[in-house]
Structures are given as structure tokens and as C-alpha cells.
Design a protein around this motif. Structure first.
Motif, PDB file in Angstrom:
ATOM      1  N   GLY B 337       0.805  -1.227   0.000  1.00  0.00           N
ATOM      2  CA  GLY B 337       0.000   0.000   0.000  1.00  0.00           C
ATOM      3  C   GLY B 337       0.829   1.263   0.000  1.00  0.00           C
ATOM      4  N   GLY B 338       2.033   1.183   0.549  1.00  0.00           N
ATOM      5  CA  GLY B 338       2.913   2.351   0.536  1.00  0.00           C
ATOM      6  C   GLY B 338       2.290   3.519   1.268  1.00  0.00           C
ATOM      7  N   ALA B 339       2.342   4.669   0.640  1.00  0.00           N
ATOM      8  CA  ALA B 339       1.839   5.885   1.285  1.00  0.00           C
ATOM      9  C   ALA B 339       0.354   5.784   1.613  1.00  0.00           C
ATOM     10  CB  ALA B 339       2.081   7.082   0.374  1.00  0.00           C
ATOM     11  N   MET B 340      -0.382   4.977   0.826  1.00  0.00           N
ATOM     12  CA  MET B 340      -1.808   4.834   1.111  1.00  0.00           C
ATOM     13  C   MET B 340      -2.010   4.110   2.441  1.00  0.00           C
ATOM     14  SD  MET B 340      -3.270   3.786  -2.622  1.00  0.00           S
ATOM     15  CE  MET B 340      -2.472   2.198  -2.666  1.00  0.00           C
ATOM     16  N   MET B 341      -1.069   3.184   2.755  1.00  0.00           N
ATOM     17  CA  MET B 341      -1.186   2.425   3.999  1.00  0.00           C
ATOM     18  C   MET B 341      -0.682   3.240   5.186  1.00  0.00           C
ATOM     19  SD  MET B 341      -1.980  -0.288   5.600  1.00  0.00           S
ATOM     20  CE  MET B 341      -2.173  -1.808   4.708  1.00  0.00           C
ATOM     21  N   TRP B 342       0.473   3.898   4.998  1.00  0.00           N
ATOM     22  CA  TRP B 342       1.124   4.526   6.143  1.00  0.00           C
ATOM     23  C   TRP B 342       0.885   6.031   6.213  1.00  0.00           C
ATOM     24  CZ3 TRP B 342       1.994   0.537   8.812  1.00  0.00           C
ATOM     25  CH2 TRP B 342       2.431  -0.647   8.222  1.00  0.00           C
ATOM     26  N   GLY B 343       0.490   6.637   5.146  1.00  0.00           N
ATOM     27  CA  GLY B 343       0.382   8.088   5.158  1.00  0.00           C
ATOM     28  C   GLY B 343      -1.043   8.606   5.337  1.00  0.00           C
ATOM     29  N   ILE B 344      -2.035   7.856   4.822  1.00  0.00           N
ATOM     30  CA  ILE B 344      -3.405   8.381   4.839  1.00  0.00           C
ATOM     31  C   ILE B 344      -4.103   7.907   6.112  1.00  0.00           C
ATOM     32  CG2 ILE B 344      -5.625   8.377   3.658  1.00  0.00           C
ATOM     33  CD1 ILE B 344      -4.111   8.052   1.062  1.00  0.00           C
ATOM     34  N   PRO B 345      -4.658   8.816   6.892  1.00  0.00           N
ATOM     35  CA  PRO B 345      -5.293   8.411   8.144  1.00  0.00           C
ATOM     36  C   PRO B 345      -6.566   7.621   7.895  1.00  0.00           C
ATOM     37  CG  PRO B 345      -5.647  10.731   7.730  1.00  0.00           C
ATOM     38  CD  PRO B 345      -4.700  10.266   6.694  1.00  0.00           C
ATOM     39  N   LYS B 346      -6.974   6.865   8.910  1.00  0.00           N
ATOM     40  CA  LYS B 346      -8.087   5.928   8.749  1.00  0.00           C
ATOM     41  C   LYS B 346      -9.430   6.627   8.575  1.00  0.00           C
ATOM     42  CE  LYS B 346      -6.454   3.508  12.217  1.00  0.00           C
ATOM     43  NZ  LYS B 346      -6.349   2.608  13.379  1.00  0.00           N
ATOM     44  N   TYR B 347      -9.547   7.843   9.109  1.00  0.00           N
ATOM     45  CA  TYR B 347     -10.855   8.494   8.960  1.00  0.00           C
ATOM     46  C   TYR B 347     -11.106   8.910   7.521  1.00  0.00           C
ATOM     47  CZ  TYR B 347      -8.178  12.856   9.155  1.00  0.00           C
ATOM     48  OH  TYR B 347      -7.281  13.846   8.890  1.00  0.00           O
ATOM     49  N   ARG B 348     -10.053   9.027   6.722  1.00  0.00           N
ATOM     50  CA  ARG B 348     -10.278   9.294   5.291  1.00  0.00           C
ATOM     51  C   ARG B 348     -10.371   8.007   4.499  1.00  0.00           C
ATOM     52  NH1 ARG B 348      -5.771  12.990   3.124  1.00  0.00           N
ATOM     53  NH2 ARG B 348      -6.851  12.738   1.154  1.00  0.00           N
ATOM     54  N   LEU B 349      -9.538   7.033   4.828  1.00  0.00           N
ATOM     55  CA  LEU B 349      -9.527   5.778   4.070  1.00  0.00           C
ATOM     56  C   LEU B 349      -9.367   4.630   5.060  1.00  0.00           C
ATOM     57  CD1 LEU B 349      -9.394   4.341   1.329  1.00  0.00           C
ATOM     58  CD2 LEU B 349      -6.937   4.609   1.397  1.00  0.00           C
ATOM     59  N   PRO B 350     -10.482   3.988   5.408  1.00  0.00           N
ATOM     60  CA  PRO B 350     -10.374   2.858   6.325  1.00  0.00           C
ATOM     61  C   PRO B 350      -9.506   1.755   5.725  1.00  0.00           C
ATOM     62  CG  PRO B 350     -12.648   3.547   6.079  1.00  0.00           C
ATOM     63  CD  PRO B 350     -11.868   4.290   5.063  1.00  0.00           C
ATOM     64  N   GLY B 415       6.295  14.937   9.136  1.00  0.00           N
ATOM     65  CA  GLY B 415       4.893  14.602   8.961  1.00  0.00           C
ATOM     66  C   GLY B 415       4.656  13.127   8.688  1.00  0.00           C
ATOM     67  N   LEU B 416       5.427  12.555   7.747  1.00  0.00           N
ATOM     68  CA  LEU B 416       5.188  11.159   7.384  1.00  0.00           C
ATOM     69  C   LEU B 416       5.536  10.214   8.518  1.00  0.00           C
ATOM     70  CD1 LEU B 416       6.219  10.751   3.657  1.00  0.00           C
ATOM     71  CD2 LEU B 416       3.961  10.805   4.676  1.00  0.00           C
ATOM     72  N   THR B 417       6.589  10.562   9.271  1.00  0.00           N
ATOM     73  CA  THR B 417       6.959   9.734  10.417  1.00  0.00           C
ATOM     74  C   THR B 417       5.816   9.703  11.422  1.00  0.00           C
ATOM     75  OG1 THR B 417       9.057  10.861  10.102  1.00  0.00           O
ATOM     76  CG2 THR B 417       8.934   9.280  11.907  1.00  0.00           C
ATOM     77  N   PHE B 418       5.257  10.875  11.655  1.00  0.00           N
ATOM     78  CA  PHE B 418       4.151  10.972  12.604  1.00  0.00           C
ATOM     79  C   PHE B 418       2.940  10.161  12.104  1.00  0.00           C
ATOM     80  CE2 PHE B 418       0.275  13.060  14.092  1.00  0.00           C
ATOM     81  CZ  PHE B 418       0.470  13.010  15.461  1.00  0.00           C
ATOM     82  N   MET B 419       2.608  10.318  10.809  1.00  0.00           N
ATOM     83  CA  MET B 419       1.443   9.612  10.273  1.00  0.00           C
ATOM     84  C   MET B 419       1.629   8.113  10.368  1.00  0.00           C
ATOM     85  SD  MET B 419      -0.784  11.691   9.691  1.00  0.00           S
ATOM     86  CE  MET B 419      -1.955  10.451   9.227  1.00  0.00           C
ATOM     87  N   ARG B 420       2.865   7.677  10.229  1.00  0.00           N
ATOM     88  CA  ARG B 420       3.130   6.256  10.320  1.00  0.00           C
ATOM     89  C   ARG B 420       2.868   5.758  11.733  1.00  0.00           C
ATOM     90  NH1 ARG B 420       6.880   2.490   7.473  1.00  0.00           N
ATOM     91  NH2 ARG B 420       6.548   0.721   8.839  1.00  0.00           N
ATOM     92  N   LEU B 421       3.331   6.542  12.707  1.00  0.00           N
ATOM     93  CA  LEU B 421       3.069   6.181  14.098  1.00  0.00           C
ATOM     94  C   LEU B 421       1.559   6.117  14.345  1.00  0.00           C
ATOM     95  CD1 LEU B 421       5.725   8.299  16.002  1.00  0.00           C
ATOM     96  CD2 LEU B 421       5.711   5.819  15.660  1.00  0.00           C
ATOM     97  N   VAL B 422       0.828   7.096  13.804  1.00  0.00           N
ATOM     98  CA  VAL B 422      -0.626   7.119  13.994  1.00  0.00           C
ATOM     99  C   VAL B 422      -1.252   5.868  13.386  1.00  0.00           C
ATOM    100  CG1 VAL B 422      -2.749   8.325  13.390  1.00  0.00           C
ATOM    101  CG2 VAL B 422      -0.749   9.625  14.109  1.00  0.00           C
ATOM    102  N   ASN B 423      -0.819   5.526  12.181  1.00  0.00           N
ATOM    103  CA  ASN B 423      -1.432   4.387  11.501  1.00  0.00           C
ATOM    104  C   ASN B 423      -1.040   3.064  12.142  1.00  0.00           C
ATOM    105  OD1 ASN B 423      -3.182   5.244   9.413  1.00  0.00           O
ATOM    106  ND2 ASN B 423      -1.420   6.147   8.392  1.00  0.00           N
ATOM    107  N   GLU B 424       0.105   3.040  12.805  1.00  0.00           N
ATOM    108  CA  GLU B 424       0.483   1.813  13.521  1.00  0.00           C
ATOM    109  C   GLU B 424      -0.094   1.824  14.931  1.00  0.00           C
ATOM    110  OE1 GLU B 424       4.728   1.981  13.170  1.00  0.00           O
ATOM    111  OE2 GLU B 424       4.724   0.358  11.699  1.00  0.00           O
ATOM    112  N   GLU B 425      -0.817   2.871  15.261  1.00  0.00           N
ATOM    113  CA  GLU B 425      -1.401   3.072  16.585  1.00  0.00           C
ATOM    114  C   GLU B 425      -0.321   3.115  17.652  1.00  0.00           C
ATOM    115  OE1 GLU B 425      -4.679   0.440  17.063  1.00  0.00           O
ATOM    116  OE2 GLU B 425      -5.727   1.313  15.347  1.00  0.00           O
ATOM    117  N   LYS B 426       0.792   3.742  17.320  1.00  0.00           N
ATOM    118  CA  LYS B 426       1.884   3.883  18.285  1.00  0.00           C
ATOM    119  C   LYS B 426       2.161   5.356  18.556  1.00  0.00           C
ATOM    120  CE  LYS B 426       4.382  -0.279  16.922  1.00  0.00           C
ATOM    121  NZ  LYS B 426       5.427  -0.692  15.957  1.00  0.00           N
TER     122      LYS B 426
END
Lengths: 165, 614, 181
Positions: B337-350, B415-426
Motif C-alpha cells: 500500500g505504501g503511502a496509502m497504507m502509512w500516510g493516509i489516516p483511517k478516517y479518510r480511508l479505512p 509529517g510522514l513519520t508521525f502519520m506512520r506512528l498514527v497508523n500503527e497506533e503507536k
């Protein structure tokens, strides 16, 4: 008016009201004369017209007899379907003499043959040799392009988008 | 009648009183029509057309709607349209066909095509014209391109305010959206997919002109799939989408929707919600492969490799597989998924929607090898040797840094580092923390809005005005609704703090307008006011560059990589045979749909290349 | 042009008699043009019942093939000098009936037309304008459509016969469909 609908339904036909002053009834081809004469005796003395619809996907023509009752001011549409491949129908001239012209017209524009009508000569068209023109499989644009010698650009100059497929 | 009442011999003389009356007859052409205002044609008379050639966008709706087939679009390179997505086609009208019904005026989305009250035109074919040529000469004399010639005498016109019972439906059907105070509590998707009625109502507004197709980076069959929805057939609609986009649900949720900017209905009203319509058709089909009957072509034995499992590689893999190639996708992370997996938050793309699209592609028989880092686990040279062709779609993964004092303090993140942490729930605990987000792109918005959902108090600092932000306007609006403050013209100066971030200082820049009409330039000098705000975290989301460190240096040099972009041709080809690039690495527009387009074109490019190798 | 012709043309232009034969929907514009509101009698134009006494033939709109046959008869009965006015889009390039099987496309393939008026339909002002123009053309001796007809009689007749005297279907496939009917 609902009496008529009920009566026709009890005769084993599919009738339904189309609003306050109109109802339609679908009749098999063989029973058209019977139903029309019944309606005529029941007050629908005026024959308003005969129309034809080409249901090309079903392979059928639909004939619509439009009757009117002056006494009750209601209108009846009697519909029947006939085969598109061999379109033959009985003439209703013995009920209304007026049917002669309508049947002649429908014969000309759809090619439906009416048995019992003495004169089915061409009526409106001039020297017509093609498919009857109101049939859905008649391509009127192709016909007029051929006869009147012009070429129509149907894209109107609108280009389709370029795509690398 | 008074005359009858007086029966005497003087009655004929009474007729003399008409002598001084205005005559009933309109003495045209001797007298001007203005003498008889009622006898002139009506104020909304439908006479010859006028067309504002600069306002006209050449969409062709008038030509398509004309019942007499009187309108043809003709290209003219000399017209200078005002709008961005305008074409150079302008209508010419055949008055030997026109029946003055004014449907073209009603349908004209810009309102440029109007009718005047002029209607007199005659033509005399004289004896010098040979009979054989006469029909054509006459017909030609009645064909012309309307311009502003008669515009001083307007007749039937449609003004911007007067939408004339809406021949075009200008009002958009918005999907149901959760209110801001509720949606900021959780990461649940807050824009609901259309219901059937909503989708059909929205789809039926489409005029079918295809102005959107040219704006779309991958030229999707937009009018076709919208009309399929209007007919009530989401499956057929998805079939059209899938021809050029194998990630329909993802694009339906998060595409940058250039198409909606180009939509002609949006000129005087609200554009069609093309993106939500795509999401509707994709979410109404459970199994794409089954429903669309997608079968890979018979394998031709050629092997292809794709590096990075982002949208470009997935699209490349899908279209190459349909052409019969065996594709292996290498991914360094544990999930595709790349950026779609790690960059886009779940409220926009589950994540389940994301995986639905990706799995549909992978199930076609494409091999995915996760946790394989090219350059470390497998050398790039080996890939080139082992496979017939290699596609690289690794995207932008090297974030730009702020380059200001204090940026190495704990609490400063990219920004991307942070989004990755968010998407990994860390993500770190942000409850009640002050947060500063620097940047105005979609990543900055994602960071800010994710932080709000984690409980932080967020300020966005951007160096230009809000209107200049590259993020989607609706993202900005929604972010503001969720209580995010936006500081305009703020240029970061310094981050203070001993052990971690405590304060953030920025200067208020003066904005110098760009003489070319672009975005204004922020200028900071010694006089600029400086401001400090409290901050526990500073997130920099100011853009990324590609990271091509896994490529050997000679290859990097040979393909002409300049640190920002890899130059490629239409088919993703580079200077090295058998090496293809696509996605954010080489695209000018850096979004998902452009990446999908690059992948599809590269699949075609590989096909052409391998065919020429035989 | 001799002085005698000039004199004759001057008077011809001032008394044009119009054949009262209306073909298409444009006929509706004639009552206001004829009657007191616009009053075309001011220009010496009056409706005339028979073709042999008329000078101008108005083709007011579309012509079906059947009507065209009658129009050709009528036109040939009129005595020269005679002029034809084509009203509106239908006579120019087919108009709204451009793809109809029963309506002709270009009028001037079948009879020579002296003046075309744009519109669907042209308003009375446009008609009067055209009459004014025709009057000037007649007085100058420019409107000579009838001479064109005689000169190119074979061409016109061939075109007419193409639509009147067909011996086989226009569209090839049609024949078998008609037989099955």
C-alpha cells in the motif's frame, strides 16, 4: 368507470384505470372484436382512433383502439399485441366504418395487414419501396442520407479524449 | 356604437377622425420598428446566436443537445479562453438547420452562448453559381460562427443569477457527513457513502460532455461510469472505472479530484461529486473479480519485477498481468500500500477499504514479497538481471527538514513519520498537548486532523495565505471546523526547549505578489514581527523527495535523477533499457491517480519494449 | 438591357402577385404579413389563386416528397417571369427535418430559388425585407431563376426523378423485411 374495469376483469381480461376518466384493457388478439362490440353496446359508441406501437425487443406490435363514451365522458384504450414477423389483424370495419382509413394508414407505416379491409393502398407516402417507415428497425437517417445525398458527421466535431491504452 | 346611434347624413364625415390617428399598419421598412414597440419582437426573442468566445469553454454540450444537428465544434487556435480547463473548440451554427429552440442556450454551462433579437438574413444565389454547386453554396452561406456581433441587442439569454428552472441541475447532493464535534472524537470514517437514491440523483446531473476526462491524470471514462450509475447499474459503472483504475474505492475516497474542478456544471453551480460517485459504485460491488469477470491473460512466460507496493506498482502489476506477464512486487514494509497504507489516516480511508482494492489486484496471481528491501536483501543489479523488465514506483519517502535551530529536539517530527506512528497506533499520548504543524499540504492536514482526534490542541503554521494552500479546500474547511487554528504568513524561525520542545517562534512575513500571477512570495526581514507560541510537539509536513539510495550510483546518474524527479517519457521509459519508472518519482502531479496512470502506461511501455526485443 | 426592358422590369417589381399555396408551417406568418398589420399590398403584392396568373411562389417551410411533386407541377404551370422564395431553415438545409424520410433536404436541387430567408420561421419583417430585396432584384433584372431552370432542365429533372420515380428500395436490406411483412 370502475364498473367497466371490474366487468372486464371478471371477463378474464387485464383492465386497470389510468386516472379518473380513462382506463385501459389488454385483450388477446382473438377477443378484440368481441370486447370492442361489447364496449360499443355499453356506451362507447365513438371510435376515436387506432394507433400502433412497435415493441421491437418483444418482437410484437401493439394496436391501441381508442374509444370514447359520450354519455359518461370516459375513454377506453383497448390494447392488443400481434406478432411482428407476421402482422395480421382482423379489420374492425363492421363495427366502425371509420376504421378503414386508420387501418390503411397503419398498413402503410407499419406493414400490418388487416383482413377484411377492402382498400389498403398507399395513402401518404410517395412511391414507397422500403421498410414501412415507422418500424423501429427502419433507419431514417441512413435512408435520408442515401436518398438526399448528404453525409452527416455525427461526432459534431467533438473529439474523443486521447488515451494511452 | 355611437356612430349607429346618430343616423344622419353626416356619418361618413365622422370617418375623417381616423385621419389623424396613428395608422394600424406597421410601415416597415419605411418606419423603424421602434415606433411600434409592441410590434417589435419580444424582449426574449430567439434570434441569431451570440457567443462570448473567451467565456466559452468548448465543451460541446450545445452540439450534443441540438435536435437539428445544426451545431459543429470547430477548433480555433486563436481563441484565448479565460478558464483553466477550456478547450479551443467553438460552435459554428448552421441556420439551414437551426430551429431556434434555444436548447443550446439552456444547456450552455458557462452562459456564453446566448440569442439576440436579430433575425434578418437573406441570400440570393445569382446566375453565376453553377446549378450543381448551388445547394452547397446556399447551405454554406447560412453557416457561421456566432461571436459578440449582435450582443448589443440581447434576446433569449441565461444570466448567471437566473438559472431558468434548471435545465441543468446546479445543486449538488452532498453525502451525509458527521458533524465536526462528533467526528473529531474518533478515527471512524465520517463521510458516508451515497445511498442508491442519492447516487442516482447526483449522477443524473451529468451532462456527459467529458470535460472532466481531460483534467483527469489518467483519463478515466468518467461520463460513461456516471451514466451507468444514473441507470442504476453500479456494476457496469465499476467496469468502466476498472478499465483505467484498478483502485476504485481508494480513489473514490481520497482522490485529489481534478475532474471536479473541470466539471462544467461547477461553472455556474456546484460540480458533480465525481469522487463520491466512484466510491458508491466500488463499495456496492463486493467482489470485483467475480462481478467484472476479470481474468488474467494466458501467461507468456516473461517475468517482471516492481519495486514498492504503492499505487503505481499495483497498477503496473494489474495491467501487466492482464497482458500476460508474471509480475512480482517487492515491498520493504510488512504490508502493501505504501503511502496509502502509512500516510493516509483511517478516517479518510479505512484500512479494510484499502485492502479490498489491493487484494482484488493481488488475487489475480501477482506475487507480493513483503519485508524485502531492495539494495539490502536483494541488490538492484540482480533484479535487472533476473527479470525481463523492472518497474520502480517507490514514491517520495525522504521528508524535507525545516533547517532551523532546535529541530533535533525530541518532540520535533516529520509529517510522514508521525502519520506512520498514527497508523500503527503507536502515536505518543497527545491528550491536552499543544501541537504546531508546519505546512499547508494534504499531509499537514492529515497530521493536524489526526492529532485533533488524539486529543491535541493544534495550530497550523503556513507561510502563505489559506487560499494558497496546496491542500484540498474541503480538507482545510473541515480542519477548521474541527477547531484547528491556521496561522497565515508564518515562517518558522526557531524551536526553543531544553530537553524537549517548549516554544516555537515564527515571523509574520509580508507577502509579495507574484508578477506572473502565481502564488505570492513570503518575505521575512528584520522588521517582520516575531511571535512565540507554546508547543509540546512540532511536526514538519513541508514535502518529501524521492529516496533512490537503493540504486547504484551509476544507474542514478545514467537515468538523470536530480534528487527530485526521474525524467521519463510517456511510457515510463528511462535511458536504461528494461528499467521503467512511475508514480511520484517521475510525475509532475504527485497523487494517487497520477501514479495509477504512470503504472498503466508503464505496463504498456513494457509490452512495447519486450515486443521490440524479439 | 434595353430601355423597354428596364421599364417593364420597373413595373414588374411593383406588382408581384403571389401564389396562394402554402406548404409548411411558415404559412402562419403570412396572415399578419398580408393583412392590415404589415400590409404587404403596400408593395403591390397580393395573393392570387391560380398559378398561371402568379409571379411569385412562396415555399413556406418544409416540403414532403408528396408536396414537392405538386410544387413542381405548380411551378411549371406558372408563366415566366416567375420567382421562388424559400422560407426558413427547412428549404435551405433540411431544418429540424434534416433526418426525415419524407422531407427533402435542399430545395434548390429540385426548383431554382431566387431568395432564401433565414429563420424558423421568419417573422413578417424578415418576409417584407425579402420582398423588398426581391423587388430591387427584379427591377435590376437580376432574379432569373426561371432561366436557370430552362437552361439546366435535365439536371433538375434528374434530381426530381431520383425522389419521385424510384424503382428499387433506397436501403438495400429493406426489401426482405418488406417481403416478410
Amino acid at each position: 368507470m370502475l364498473d367497466f374495469v371490474e366487468k372486464l376483469n371478471s371477463m378474464g381480461l387485464d383492465a386497470k384505470p389510468l386516472g379518473k376518466w380513462e382506463f385501459e384493457v389488454t385483450v388477446p388478439k382473438e377477443r378484440v372484436a368481441e370486447i370492442l362490440s361489447y364496449l360499443k353496446s355499453a356506451g362507447f359508441r365513438a371510435f376515436m382512433g387506432l394507433a400502433c406501437v412497435d415493441w421491437i425487443d418483444d418482437g410484437e406490435f401493439e394496436l391501441v383502439y381508442n374509444l370514447q363514451s359520450y354519455g359518461e365522458a370516459i375513454q377506453a384504450l383497448v390494447k392488443t399485441r400481434i406478432s411482428r414477423v407476421k402482422p395480421i389483424m382482423d379489420s374492425m370495419m363492421q363495427l366502425w366504418e371509420l376504421c378503414q382509413v386508420y387501418e390503411r394508414e397503419i398498413h402503410e407505416f407499419f406493414g400490418v395487414k388487416f383482413v377484411g379491409n377492402p382498400n389498403l393502398e398507399p395513402f401518404f407516402l410517395e412511391n414507397w419501396l422500403d421498410t414501412p417507415p415507422l418500424r423501429k428497425d427502419f433507419d431514417t437517417l441512413a435512408y435520408s442520407q442515401e436518398l438526399f445525398e448528404f453525409k452527416e458527421d455525427e461526432t459534431h466535431g467533438i473529439e474523443t479524449p486521447e488515451r494511452i491504452e | 356604437m355611437t356612430i349607429d346611434a346618430k343616423r344622419n347624413g353626416l356619418v361618413p364625415i365622422s370617418a375623417l377622425k381616423y385621419l389623424f390617428k396613428k395608422p394600424h399598419t406597421v410601415r416597415y421598412p419605411k418606419e423603424d420598428l421602434e415606433v411600434f414597440p409592441i410590434e417589435g419582437n419580444s424582449p426574449t426573442y430567439r434570434g441569431f446566436h451570440t457567443n462570448d468566445l473567451e467565456k466559452c469553454i468548448g465543451c460541446g454540450n450545445c452540439a450534443a443537445v441540438c435536435p437539428a444537428s445544426a451545431i459543429t465544434m470547430v477548433k480555433d487556435e486563436n481563441v484565448e479562453p479565460k478558464r483553466k480547463f477550456a478547450k479551443k473548440y467553438r460552435p459554428i451554427i448552421d441556420y439551414g438547420r437551426c430551429c431556434f429552440c434555444a436548447q443550446c442556450v439552456d444547456i450552455c454551462p458557462t452562459g456564453s452562448l446566448q440569442m439576440s433579437r436579430e433575425y434578418i438574413h437573406t441570400f440570393h444565389p445569382d446566375l453565376s453559381i453553377a446549378v450543381e454547386e448551388e445547394p452547397e453554396t446556399v447551405a454554406k452561406n447560412f453557416v457561421w460562427r456566432p461571436d459578440l456581433t449582435h450582443s448589443d441587442n440581447p434576446g433569449y439569454v441565461r444570466l448567471e443569477g437566473d438559472l431558468l428552472n434548471k435545465t441543468i441541475d446546479f445543486d449538488r447532493t452532498d453525502p451525509r457527513v458527521e458533524p465536526a464535534n462528533e467526528r473529531k472524537l474518533s478515527f471512524a470514517k465520517f463521510v458516508h457513502t451515497y445511498s442508491r437514491e442519492e447516487a442516482e440523483r447526483e449522477a443524473s446531473r451529468c451532462l456527459g460532455c467529458g470535460a472532466c476526462v481531460e483534467a483527469c491524470p489518467n483519463q478515466l471514462h468518467i461520463p460513461e461510469y456516471i451514466s451507468a450509475i444514473a441507470k442504476g447499474d453500479p456494476k457496469e459503472s465499476l467496469d468502466w472505472v476498472y478499465k483505467r483504475n484498478p483502485l476504485p474505492l481508494i480513489c473514490g475516497e481520497v482522490c485529489t479530484h481534478q475532474c471536479e474542478e473541470a466539471c462544467v456544471v461547477g461553472i455556474q453551480g456546484e460540480p458533480l461529486a465525481i469522487r463520491w460517485l466512484k466510491a458508491y459504485s466500488a463499495s456496492n460491488v463486493d467482489d470485483y473479480r467475480e462481478a467484472l469477470n476479470i481474468r488474467p491473460a494466458k501467461s507468456n512466460g516473461k517475468k517482471l519485477a516492481a519495486v514498492g507496493a504503492g499505487p503505481a506498482s499495483l497498477s503496473f502489476g494489474y495491467y501487466a498481468k492482464r497482458l500476460g506477464y508474471d509480475v512480482t512486487i517487492y515491498e520493504a514494509e510488512k504490508k502493501p500500500g505504501g503511502a496509502m497504507m502509512w500516510g493516509i489516516p483511517k478516517y479518510r480511508l479505512p484500512k479494510e477499504e484499502l485492502m479490498k482494492d489491493i487484494n482484488a489486484i493481488l488475487n489475480l496471481g501477482i506475487e507480493l514479497r513483503t519485508n524485502v528491501r531492495i539494495g539490502k536483501d536483494i541488490l538492484f543489479g540482480e533484479l535487472l538481471k533476473d527479470y525481463d523488465a523492472v518497474f520502480v514506483g517507490t514514491g517520495n519517502s525522504k521528508p524535507l527538514t525545516l533547517r532551523i535551530e532546535g529541530e533535533n529536539l525530541p518532540g520535533v517530527m516529520q509529517g510522514l513519520t508521525f502519520m506512520r506512528l498514527v497508523n500503527e497506533e503507536k502515536a505518543p499520548d497527545l491528550e491536552g498537548k499543544q501541537m504546531v504543524v508546519i505546512g499547508g499540504g494534504n499531509v499537514a492536514m492529515d497530521v493536524a486532523r489526526s492529532s485533533v482526534r488524539l486529543g491535541a490542541d493544534v495550530t497550523i503554521v503556513y507561510r502563505r495565505r489559506i487560499v494558497d494552500m496546496p491542500a484540498d479546500p474541503e480538507e482545510i474547511r473541515e480542519a477548521q471546523e474541527e477547531g484547528i487554528r491556521v496561522v497565515e504568513a508564518g515562517v518558522p524561525l526557531k524551536i526553543y526547549g531544553e530537553k524537549s520542545v517548549e516554544e516555537f517562534e515564527y515571523a509574520v512575513a509580508s507577502l509579495v505578489p507574484d508578477p506572473k500571477g502565481g502564488r505570492p512570495r513570503p518575505v521575512v526581514d528584520d522588521n517582520s514581527p516575531r511571535k512565540k507560541i507554546k508547543a509540546d510537539y512540532v511536526i514538519a509536513a513541508i514535502g518529501q523527495h524521492p529516496n533512490l539510495d537503493f540504486l547504484p550510483e551509476d544507474i542514478q546518474k545514467k537515468i538523470g535523477f536530480d534528487g527530485k524527479r526521474v525524467p521519463v517519457d510517456d511510457y515510463g521509459r528511462t535511458n536504461i533499457k528494461g528499467l521503467f519508472f512511475g508514480g511520484d518519482l517521475s510525475n509532475r502531479r504527485q497523487d494517487i491517480i497520477s501514479a495509477i496512470g504512470a503504472g498503466q502506461r508503464a505496463a504498456k511501455g513494457v509490452d512495447l519494449y519486450l515486443a521490440s526485443q524479439k | 438591357m434595353s430601355e423597354w426592358d428596364e421599364l417593364v422590369n420597373y413595373f414588374r417589381g411593383r406588382s408581384m402577385w403571389m401564389l396562394h399555396y402554402c406548404t409548411g408551417c411558415g404559412a402562419i406568418e403570412l396572415p399578419p404579413t398580408m393583412t392590415s398589420r404589415w400590409d404587404m399590398e403596400r408593395f403591390g403584392i397580393i395573393p392570387m389563386a391560380t398559378p398561371r396568373q402568379a409571379d411569385i411562389l412562396l415555399i413556406t417551410g418544409y416540403l414532403s416528397i408528396k408536396t414537392l411533386k405538386r410544387v413542381v407541377y405548380t411551378y411549371e404551370q406558372m408563366s415566366a417571369p416567375k420567382w421562388v422564395l424559400g422560407f426558413g431553415s427547412c428549404t435551405i438545409n433540411g431544418g429540424i427535418y434534416w433526418d426525415s424520410y419524407g422531407v427533402i433536404q435542399n430545395l434548390d436541387k429540385y426548383i431554382p430559388v431566387d431568395l432564401y430567408i433565414a429563420g424558423c420561421m421568419p417573422r413578417p419583417e424578415a418576409i417584407l425585407d425579402a420582398f423588398g430585396k426581391l423587388k430591387k432584384m427584379v427591377q435590376k433584372g437580376e432574379a432569373k431563376g426561371y432561366e436557370k431552370y430552362i437552361k439546366n432542365y435535365d439536371w433538375y429533372k434528374a434530381n426530381q426523378d431520383r425522389v419521385f420515380r424510384r424503382t428499387e428500395p433506397v436501403l438495400r436490406k429493406a426489401e426482405e423485411v418488406t417481403k416478410s411483412a
